[in-house]
Design a protein around this motif. Structure first.
Motif, PDB file in Angstrom:
ATOM      1  N   ASN A  92       0.279  22.842  69.348  1.00 38.05           N
ATOM      2  CA  ASN A  92      -0.944  23.032  68.581  1.00 38.05           C
ATOM      3  C   ASN A  92      -0.715  24.251  67.687  1.00 38.05           C
ATOM      4  OD1 ASN A  92      -3.471  24.367  67.908  1.00 38.05           O
ATOM      5  ND2 ASN A  92      -4.468  22.904  69.275  1.00 38.05           N
ATOM      6  N   TYR A  94      -2.573  26.162  65.985  1.00 39.04           N
ATOM      7  CA  TYR A  94      -3.529  27.259  66.120  1.00 39.04           C
ATOM      8  C   TYR A  94      -3.211  28.090  67.363  1.00 39.04           C
ATOM      9  CZ  TYR A  94      -5.858  24.410  62.682  1.00 39.04           C
ATOM     10  OH  TYR A  94      -6.131  23.671  61.559  1.00 39.04           O
ATOM     11  N   ALA A  97       0.016  30.059  66.576  1.00 40.85           N
ATOM     12  CA  ALA A  97      -0.253  31.198  65.697  1.00 40.85           C
ATOM     13  C   ALA A  97      -0.926  32.328  66.468  1.00 40.85           C
ATOM     14  CB  ALA A  97      -1.114  30.772  64.507  1.00 40.85           C
ATOM     15  N   ALA A  98      -1.899  32.000  67.290  1.00 37.26           N
ATOM     16  CA  ALA A  98      -2.586  33.031  68.079  1.00 37.26           C
ATOM     17  C   ALA A  98      -1.618  33.713  69.042  1.00 37.26           C
ATOM     18  CB  ALA A  98      -3.754  32.412  68.840  1.00 37.26           C
ATOM     19  N   CYS A 159      -5.868  34.839  74.637  1.00 37.04           N
ATOM     20  CA  CYS A 159      -6.514  33.525  74.770  1.00 37.04           C
ATOM     21  C   CYS A 159      -7.906  33.635  75.383  1.00 37.04           C
ATOM     22  CB  CYS A 159      -5.669  32.610  75.668  1.00 37.04           C
ATOM     23  SG  CYS A 159      -4.083  32.110  74.971  1.00 37.04           S
TER      24      CYS A 159
END
Length: 194
Positions: A92, A94, A97-98, A159
């Motif tokens: 994923n 996103y 990237a996080a 997260c």
């Protein structure tokens, strides 16, 4: 300005770029749970196959998990790009990237330094030489990546507990689904899913 390139660290990195990349390198085993998130991901992470199976970095080294690519000649050394060879398209973007931003920022906070670049296929080095140079094999299965991910406090904070636990749970469910399965079965079941 490009904060990654234009410096004097090997590969043309700036001090800021070096710390950011060092943070990613330090957390790469844990980041694998985000960037190589399926059981099938580990079927391609084979040494000497341009998959980046070892946690190291190098300039233009297709076997290093983190491959630094200097910018074009017209950039006059002011550009640099980082390719993360060990991640795949099942990820994923996103979450990746996080995770990368969190790991990079941890490197900045720690003023982390990179080890010397690796300019050969790490698999061509003997185990003693890899150990001397601090070159470790990345997780060889999703279970090992999830274990590293769940143990990493930086990624847990980035997260948040709910998402961190959910990612680990989803990965464990995939591990259970394919427990004992032949690689051909894993490939057939996941080929068109991602």
């Amino acid at each position: 300005d490009n904060l990654l390139g234009g410096g004097h660290v090997p590969g043309g990195l700036t001090a800021t770029g070096e710390a950011f990349v060092a943070g990613i390198l330090a957390r790469l085993p844990a980041l694998m749970a985000l960037g190589a998130p399926s059981v099938a991901s580990y079927l391609r992470l084979v040494p000497s196959q341009w998959a980046g199976a070892y946690a190291c970095w190098g300039s233009e080294n297709r076997e290093a998990a983190l491959r630094m690519i200097p910018g074009p000649p017209a950039a006059a050394g002011r550009a640099a790009n980082l390719e993360i060879k060990c991640f795949d398209l099942a990820a994923n973007p996103y979450l990746v990237a996080a995770g990368l931003l969190a790991a990079g920022h941890a490197g900045l906070d720690d003023e982390a330094r990179l080890p010397p670049p690796v300019d050969v296929d790490p698999a061509s080095l003997g185990p003693a030489e890899r150990a001397r140079r601090g070159i470790a094999r990345l997780p060889t299965d999703l279970g090992a990546a999830v274990a590293a991910f769940t143990a990493d406090d930086v990624l847990r904070r980035a997260c948040g507990p709910a998402l961190h636990d959910t990612v680990a749970s989803v990965r464990r469910a995939e591990i259970d689904r394919f427990a004992g399965a032949d690689p051909a079965v894993v490939v057939a079941a996941t080929r068109w899913r991602y």
